[in-house]
Design a protein around this motif. Sequence first.
Motif, PDB file in Angstrom:
ATOM      1  N   PRO A 136       0.814  -1.228   0.000  1.00 56.75           N
ATOM      2  CA  PRO A 136       0.000   0.000   0.000  1.00 56.75           C
ATOM      3  C   PRO A 136       0.844   1.274   0.000  1.00 56.75           C
ATOM      4  O   PRO A 136       0.571   2.206  -0.770  1.00 56.75           O
ATOM      5  CB  PRO A 136      -0.829  -0.130   1.273  1.00 56.75           C
ATOM      6  N   PHE A 155      -7.246   6.418  -7.773  1.00 50.00           N
ATOM      7  CA  PHE A 155      -7.906   6.852  -6.543  1.00 50.00           C
ATOM      8  C   PHE A 155      -8.042   8.366  -6.626  1.00 50.00           C
ATOM      9  O   PHE A 155      -7.049   9.075  -6.779  1.00 50.00           O
ATOM     10  CB  PHE A 155      -7.079   6.452  -5.324  1.00 50.00           C
ATOM     11  N   VAL A 171     -12.657   4.899  -6.396  1.00 48.98           N
ATOM     12  CA  VAL A 171     -11.638   3.938  -6.786  1.00 48.98           C
ATOM     13  C   VAL A 171     -11.991   3.446  -8.184  1.00 48.98           C
ATOM     14  O   VAL A 171     -13.107   2.949  -8.409  1.00 48.98           O
ATOM     15  CB  VAL A 171     -11.574   2.747  -5.802  1.00 48.98           C
ATOM     16  N   ALA A 250     -16.313   1.692   3.819  1.00 48.29           N
ATOM     17  CA  ALA A 250     -14.887   1.383   3.858  1.00 48.29           C
ATOM     18  C   ALA A 250     -14.644  -0.103   4.127  1.00 48.29           C
ATOM     19  O   ALA A 250     -13.756  -0.721   3.516  1.00 48.29           O
ATOM     20  CB  ALA A 250     -14.195   2.236   4.913  1.00 48.29           C
ATOM     21  N   LEU A 253     -15.260  -2.146   0.952  1.00 51.01           N
ATOM     22  CA  LEU A 253     -14.137  -2.054   0.024  1.00 51.01           C
ATOM     23  C   LEU A 253     -13.007  -2.973   0.481  1.00 51.01           C
ATOM     24  O   LEU A 253     -12.419  -3.701  -0.327  1.00 51.01           O
ATOM     25  CB  LEU A 253     -13.640  -0.611  -0.069  1.00 51.01           C
ATOM     26  N   GLN A 254     -12.723  -2.944   1.761  1.00 47.82           N
ATOM     27  CA  GLN A 254     -11.659  -3.790   2.283  1.00 47.82           C
ATOM     28  C   GLN A 254     -11.952  -5.271   2.042  1.00 47.82           C
ATOM     29  O   GLN A 254     -11.056  -6.059   1.746  1.00 47.82           O
ATOM     30  CB  GLN A 254     -11.469  -3.538   3.779  1.00 47.82           C
ATOM     31  N   THR A 257     -10.704  -6.869  -1.261  1.00 45.96           N
ATOM     32  CA  THR A 257      -9.283  -7.197  -1.397  1.00 45.96           C
ATOM     33  C   THR A 257      -8.700  -7.489  -0.019  1.00 45.96           C
ATOM     34  O   THR A 257      -8.015  -6.638   0.563  1.00 45.96           O
ATOM     35  CB  THR A 257      -8.516  -6.031  -2.046  1.00 45.96           C
ATOM     36  N   ASP A 261      -4.353  -3.463   2.328  1.00 50.46           N
ATOM     37  CA  ASP A 261      -4.827  -2.593   3.407  1.00 50.46           C
ATOM     38  C   ASP A 261      -5.129  -1.198   2.848  1.00 50.46           C
ATOM     39  O   ASP A 261      -4.225  -0.385   2.636  1.00 50.46           O
ATOM     40  CB  ASP A 261      -3.760  -2.515   4.501  1.00 50.46           C
ATOM     41  N   TRP A 262      -6.413  -0.920   2.641  1.00 50.40           N
ATOM     42  CA  TRP A 262      -6.815   0.364   2.064  1.00 50.40           C
ATOM     43  C   TRP A 262      -6.554   1.526   3.019  1.00 50.40           C
ATOM     44  O   TRP A 262      -6.228   2.632   2.572  1.00 50.40           O
ATOM     45  CB  TRP A 262      -8.285   0.329   1.656  1.00 50.40           C
ATOM     46  N   TYR A 265      -2.998   2.444   2.631  1.00 52.29           N
ATOM     47  CA  TYR A 265      -2.808   3.126   1.343  1.00 52.29           C
ATOM     48  C   TYR A 265      -3.255   4.580   1.432  1.00 52.29           C
ATOM     49  O   TYR A 265      -2.530   5.495   1.018  1.00 52.29           O
ATOM     50  CB  TYR A 265      -3.579   2.395   0.242  1.00 52.29           C
ATOM     51  N   ARG A 266      -4.449   4.823   1.996  1.00 50.85           N
ATOM     52  CA  ARG A 266      -4.967   6.188   2.093  1.00 50.85           C
ATOM     53  C   ARG A 266      -4.042   7.055   2.944  1.00 50.85           C
ATOM     54  O   ARG A 266      -3.787   8.220   2.615  1.00 50.85           O
ATOM     55  CB  ARG A 266      -6.374   6.186   2.686  1.00 50.85           C
ATOM     56  N   ILE A 286     -11.782  -4.667  -9.074  1.00 49.69           N
ATOM     57  CA  ILE A 286     -11.043  -4.570  -7.814  1.00 49.69           C
ATOM     58  C   ILE A 286     -10.940  -5.942  -7.152  1.00 49.69           C
ATOM     59  O   ILE A 286      -9.883  -6.313  -6.609  1.00 49.69           O
ATOM     60  CB  ILE A 286     -11.702  -3.548  -6.874  1.00 49.69           C
TER      61      ILE A 286
END
Length: 674
Positions: A136, A155, A171, A250, A253-254, A257, A261-262, A265-266, A286
């Motif tokens: 990430p 993103f 995304v 959130a 989304l996690q 994948t 680790d989103w 990444y953010r 995704i």
Amino acid sequence: MKTLTALAAVVFCGAAAAADQPLTSLPYTPSLDRSAMDTSVDPCEDFYQYACGGWMKNNPIPADEARWSVYAKLAGENQRFLWGILNELAAQPQRSQLGEHFAACMNEEAIEAAGIQPLQPLLARIAALEDRRALPALLAELHRSGAMGRAFFGFASGQDFADATQVIAFVNAGGLGLPERDAYFRKDKRSVEIRQAYLAHIERSLGLLGIAEPKAAARRVLAAETQLAQATLSPVERRDPYKSANRYQAAQLQALTPGFDWAAYRQALGAPAEMPVVNVSEPKFIRAWGRLLQSLPLAELKTLLRWQLISTQAPWLNQAWRSEHFAFYGKTLQGVPQMKPRWKTCVQLADQQMGEALGQEFVRRSFSPELKEAVVKMTDQIKAVMAQRIDQLDWMSAATRAKAHEKLATMVNKVGYPDVWRDYSAYTVKAGDFLGNAQRGAAFELARDLAKIGKPLDRGEWGMTPQTVNAYYNAQMNDINFPAAVLQPPLFDAKLDDAPNYGNTGGTIGHELIHGFDDEGRQFDAKGALKDWWTRKDAKAFEKRASCVSKQYAQYVVVDDLKINSALTLGEDLADIGGLVLAMEAWKAHIANMRLKPVDGLTPEQRFFIGFAQWDCSHARPEYARMHARTDPHSPGRYRINGVAVNMPEFAPAFACKPGQKMVKPEAEQCKVW
């Protein structure tokens, strides 16, 4: 948009063009040019050739272009004008940001001496990846440096489809080096040849990077991209906004994948920490990408990341890398024989990274308050015509009509340039550091974009710079936008009579307005929310009329046996036809009390139609035409003109056409929507 930009950004390169010189002012070409015509052709048989045959003969495609058109030629003249401005700024003893940016880009000696060294820190980061949990942070760094979208996904911020007043995170799918998903799967000879050339390009690039066994590595890269392409939407599917509107929490989304680790990444990207809602444009992609991450051996993942990085950064490196990049994306994919001169690369990059700073210079020197006033007046006239036509539709119910009026009344008209200019003071431009400037420019724009997440929408923002020869409608903003550069001769010409201006710029204004009511735009309401405001009966009536247009354009041949994909071009075709209908009605109202005479042997009606046709005098290389037909939602120029004219009841009388001629369609068979 009325023009096209597909893959233009990937063909930045540099070879000298001695004939090019910077301009200190924009040259003048009339919006109706008799020398552009071919009067040996009967307009009733091929109106496009009649109006544009001379232009095509007199304006061969330049060696560094894939396509050439009136728009492209004007854009080229604008570039030379901007070149003059940037040369002036770069020559100042105390350079501004713009001057320093341009000077560093033009310093080819320093760029050659640096070679690939400026990219070594990022390559070292990839080489150091030993644990997928570090991915990430690595992806965030690659994205900040300019690989956003190319390195697996994009993103960004975007308007919430459900509430267009709010900005949320988006995304988006990415990771493909070919123009669109089906390029990985088509079996025809040309598609197979392109894939083979792409594979060879990957192999050569990996070899230049010093990767062992580049041929085998290239095959693995292509296999990974093909796996991602299988889960990617096609260009036609992307035209359906409901396919892209996927609100995820959130945690949801996690769950797509599990191995990525989103939140990490953010945080590394610099996005807001609190992000309860994300729009995932392509959940299937995704999810497939998440599976790919888990299945790829770490060594292969690192090779893929190196390829994605070099694929985005090659245009900013030395001649060897620029040449390799151009060999595929320019020559093979688009048929362009020669790289662009260096100054074009540097003007384009300045426009991309500091566009509104450059735009202030452009507007100050070339866009008057009187010109803005004239275009605003024409736009108001065309909006008034649209209101009248909505009232006259016999297929639309009162309930839908009221909503259509509401949408039209709230549509914002933006002309010339933004009311508030963008601030670039946080962008650090360093003397002699070209690649660093390019990467910091990408990071600056990303940070500016991410800062909008979680905040109310700024409706004053523009999506194009003032010096862009184009126009657009934004369905979620519900605004029509006409940059200053698209309002210059030979498009809008204050020196000529009104007829060609209404046919040309009036048609452009009408085109963008109709986008609010085409097959895609009509799905958004007055506030820009994705919301169905049509009765079921009215929607079916619209679709029936739109299918007339789709069937007509599906018959047109682009090149060889390749026909227009009218499911892809429908929105633009509807806007072309409907836009000229509005422009014609507005012009008629404008001249209602005037007694007009022929000019240069052409009646006012003929001048209206020729002015319309000459906005898109154009021709393209066969390679580009094939790619365009599969990726771009605009029909080729010939059909954007002839395909519209045959549906205009005023056309045949204007040129004394007779039944049975190619440009004559019985009025009962003409496609009519708006």
